[in-house]
Write a protein that holds these residues in place. Structure first.
Motif, PDB file in Angstrom:
ATOM      1  N   UNK A 137       0.839  -1.207   0.000  1.00 18.94           N
ATOM      2  CA  UNK A 137       0.000   0.000   0.000  1.00 18.94           C
ATOM      3  C   UNK A 137       0.867   1.248   0.000  1.00 18.94           C
ATOM      4  N   UNK A 138       1.920   1.244   0.813  1.00 20.47           N
ATOM      5  CA  UNK A 138       2.818   2.404   0.887  1.00 20.47           C
ATOM      6  C   UNK A 138       3.527   2.626  -0.441  1.00 20.47           C
ATOM      7  N   UNK A 139       4.042   1.544  -1.035  1.00 12.81           N
ATOM      8  CA  UNK A 139       4.756   1.667  -2.312  1.00 12.81           C
ATOM      9  C   UNK A 139       3.817   2.046  -3.449  1.00 12.81           C
ATOM     10  N   UNK A 140       2.587   1.496  -3.420  1.00 13.89           N
ATOM     11  CA  UNK A 140       1.632   1.791  -4.481  1.00 13.89           C
ATOM     12  C   UNK A 140       1.127   3.219  -4.447  1.00 13.89           C
ATOM     13  N   UNK A 141       0.965   3.771  -3.249  1.00  7.18           N
ATOM     14  CA  UNK A 141       0.461   5.134  -3.123  1.00  7.18           C
ATOM     15  C   UNK A 141       1.549   6.175  -3.378  1.00  7.18           C
ATOM     16  N   UNK A 142       2.810   5.757  -3.331  1.00  9.59           N
ATOM     17  CA  UNK A 142       3.905   6.700  -3.525  1.00  9.59           C
ATOM     18  C   UNK A 142       4.284   7.463  -2.269  1.00  9.59           C
ATOM     19  N   UNK A 143       3.511   7.295  -1.196  1.00  8.45           N
ATOM     20  CA  UNK A 143       3.818   7.955   0.077  1.00  8.45           C
ATOM     21  C   UNK A 143       4.491   6.941   0.995  1.00  8.45           C
ATOM     22  N   UNK A 144       5.797   7.012   1.073  1.00 10.88           N
ATOM     23  CA  UNK A 144       6.545   6.034   1.860  1.00 10.88           C
ATOM     24  C   UNK A 144       6.615   6.474   3.316  1.00 10.88           C
ATOM     25  N   UNK A 145       5.443   6.587   3.914  1.00  9.54           N
ATOM     26  CA  UNK A 145       5.364   7.018   5.305  1.00  9.54           C
ATOM     27  C   UNK A 145       4.425   6.093   6.067  1.00  9.54           C
ATOM     28  N   UNK A 146       4.669   5.998   7.359  1.00 15.58           N
ATOM     29  CA  UNK A 146       3.799   5.248   8.258  1.00 15.58           C
ATOM     30  C   UNK A 146       3.733   6.020   9.566  1.00 15.58           C
ATOM     31  N   UNK A 147       2.558   6.138  10.124  1.00 13.81           N
ATOM     32  CA  UNK A 147       2.406   6.904  11.356  1.00 13.81           C
ATOM     33  C   UNK A 147       3.055   6.158  12.523  1.00 13.81           C
ATOM     34  N   UNK A 148       3.346   6.917  13.578  1.00 14.51           N
ATOM     35  CA  UNK A 148       3.974   6.311  14.746  1.00 14.51           C
ATOM     36  C   UNK A 148       3.075   5.251  15.363  1.00 14.51           C
ATOM     37  N   UNK A 149       1.771   5.534  15.469  1.00 21.53           N
ATOM     38  CA  UNK A 149       0.836   4.566  16.057  1.00 21.53           C
ATOM     39  C   UNK A 149       0.764   3.302  15.202  1.00 21.53           C
ATOM     40  N   UNK A 150       0.733   3.467  13.886  1.00 13.63           N
ATOM     41  CA  UNK A 150       0.677   2.303  12.992  1.00 13.63           C
ATOM     42  C   UNK A 150       1.961   1.491  13.088  1.00 13.63           C
ATOM     43  N   UNK A 151       3.086   2.173  13.223  1.00 15.91           N
ATOM     44  CA  UNK A 151       4.373   1.483  13.329  1.00 15.91           C
ATOM     45  C   UNK A 151       4.439   0.659  14.611  1.00 15.91           C
ATOM     46  N   UNK A 152       4.009   1.251  15.723  1.00 19.28           N
ATOM     47  CA  UNK A 152       4.020   0.524  16.996  1.00 19.28           C
ATOM     48  C   UNK A 152       3.041  -0.653  16.949  1.00 19.28           C
ATOM     49  N   UNK A 153       1.864  -0.427  16.356  1.00 21.60           N
ATOM     50  CA  UNK A 153       0.879  -1.508  16.251  1.00 21.60           C
ATOM     51  C   UNK A 153       1.402  -2.645  15.380  1.00 21.60           C
ATOM     52  N   UNK A 154       2.079  -2.276  14.280  1.00 23.62           N
ATOM     53  CA  UNK A 154       2.653  -3.298  13.397  1.00 23.62           C
ATOM     54  C   UNK A 154       3.720  -4.108  14.123  1.00 23.62           C
ATOM     55  N   UNK A 155       4.586  -3.438  14.864  1.00 21.90           N
ATOM     56  CA  UNK A 155       5.634  -4.131  15.608  1.00 21.90           C
ATOM     57  C   UNK A 155       5.033  -5.082  16.632  1.00 21.90           C
ATOM     58  N   UNK A 156       4.014  -4.613  17.365  1.00 21.34           N
ATOM     59  CA  UNK A 156       3.380  -5.463  18.373  1.00 21.34           C
ATOM     60  C   UNK A 156       2.689  -6.667  17.735  1.00 21.34           C
ATOM     61  N   UNK A 157       1.978  -6.443  16.632  1.00 23.11           N
ATOM     62  CA  UNK A 157       1.274  -7.541  15.958  1.00 23.11           C
ATOM     63  C   UNK A 157       2.248  -8.594  15.445  1.00 23.11           C
ATOM     64  N   UNK A 158       3.360  -8.150  14.870  1.00 23.77           N
ATOM     65  CA  UNK A 158       4.341  -9.096  14.331  1.00 23.77           C
ATOM     66  C   UNK A 158       4.880 -10.013  15.417  1.00 23.77           C
ATOM     67  N   UNK A 159       5.242  -9.432  16.560  1.00 28.55           N
ATOM     68  CA  UNK A 159       5.827 -10.247  17.618  1.00 28.55           C
ATOM     69  C   UNK A 159       4.767 -11.075  18.344  1.00 28.55           C
ATOM     70  N   UNK A 160       3.558 -10.536  18.506  1.00 23.15           N
ATOM     71  CA  UNK A 160       2.492 -11.311  19.140  1.00 23.15           C
ATOM     72  C   UNK A 160       2.098 -12.507  18.281  1.00 23.15           C
ATOM     73  N   UNK A 161       1.959 -12.285  16.969  1.00 23.14           N
ATOM     74  CA  UNK A 161       1.606 -13.379  16.061  1.00 23.14           C
ATOM     75  C   UNK A 161       2.748 -14.380  15.941  1.00 23.14           C
ATOM     76  N   UNK A 162       3.990 -13.884  15.960  1.00 27.12           N
ATOM     77  CA  UNK A 162       5.131 -14.796  15.922  1.00 27.12           C
ATOM     78  C   UNK A 162       5.182 -15.694  17.150  1.00 27.12           C
ATOM     79  N   UNK A 163       4.920 -15.124  18.321  1.00 27.82           N
ATOM     80  CA  UNK A 163       4.894 -15.925  19.552  1.00 27.82           C
ATOM     81  C   UNK A 163       3.769 -16.948  19.515  1.00 27.82           C
TER      82      UNK A 163
END
Length: 286
Positions: free
Chosen positions: A44-70
């Protein structure tokens, strides 16, 4: 696509509604969420051309990755236990693997995985960021995120190293113990064809487990501040792309019962589409 196909087939085909496939469909379901939080967001980021992610989205992504990995590591232990019972205790299989126990094991895996690392989300919001805000990674992994912060991240490094090591090494040791028991049982099988089939199945499973455990242990068991971002990105790419691509084929799509169910589902869908097209063409006749 492969993950959604497996979930659909297990839900609609009564032959696949067994404890083995009940455990297996949890992996595709987990992978859909994992892919949605990492690869889909990247596209989505690459397709829209806006290579940005909000701080809240970044923290949520990090938490989801590690929670799902566990959660996945706990599920791998549950699945290895199921295979141990199926191979080494076939006469007691029905008595042990009751529906209630299967449900309890899966619920426990999801609860443990999603809550064990919940502390990370609280500590992430205590970090401060200024200066450079470029993450040299394709998702918000802990190494590039911590190195970007201007706060003291030593506590996060230590807690991540200890708890992630505990989760992965406990899961690895239990899985290895179950598969060791399975291999001993396979060696003593009387029929050579049965041994060959069992070894083929176990070798494919062990290959995917080696990728999963090897990549994660390389990144997270020792303190990650000593790992370069380039090495972190390459190993994470192996873990999130290659491993997720192989798993549907290893665990399900090579199975004859699954392939038969898939062919029958395609045949039923083809017949229904043909009948629908005939009805539509018949209604258009004068």
């Amino acid at each position: 696509m492969g993950n959604a196909t497996i979930i659909f087939l297990v839900c609609v085909d009564h032959r696949l509604q067994t404890p083995m496939y009940f455990f297996i469909i949890n992996l595709p379901f987990l992978e859909i969420w994992f892919t949605s939080s990492t690869s889909t967001k990247l596209l989505v980021i690459l397709g829209s051309g806006r290579r940005t992610i909000s701080q809240h989205s970044c923290f949520a992504q990090s938490h989801c990755c590690f929670a799902l990995g566990s959660t996945e590591f706990v599920l791998l232990v549950v699945m290895s236990f199921h295979r141990y019972v199926a191979v080494c205790q076939p006469l007691c299989y029905a008595a042990i693997m009751k529906p209630q126990l299967c449900i309890h094991l899966v619920v426990a895996a999801w609860v443990m995985g999603t809550t064990l690392l919940s502390y990370r989300l609280v500590l992430l919001y205590k970090l401060t960021f200024w200066g450079s805000n470029k993450i040299h990674h394709f998702f918000c992994d802990n190494s590039p995120l911590f190195k970007l912060s201007c706060s003291d991240t030593s506590l996060l490094w230590k807690m991540d190293s200890i708890l992630l090591s505990f989760v992965m090494l406990c899961s690895f040791c239990l899985t290895l113990a179950f598969y060791t028991g399975i291999l001993f049982c396979i060696v003593h099988l009387p029929a050579a064809s049965g041994r060959k089939k069992a070894f083929t199945t176990c070798s494919s499973h062990l290959t995917t487990l080696a990728i999963a455990y090897g990549s994660c242990i390389a990144l997270y068991v020792h303190p990650s501040e000593h790992v370069s971002l380039q090495a972190n990105g390459l190993v994470a790419l192996l873990r999130t792309v290659l491993y997720l691509f192989l798993k549907p084929f290893i665990y399900s799509l090579r199975n004859k019962t699954v392939i038969l169910a898939l062919h029958e589902a395609i045949a039923r869908a083809t017949v229904k589409l043909f009948a629908l097209s005939q009805c539509i063409s018949g209604q258009q006749l004068p």
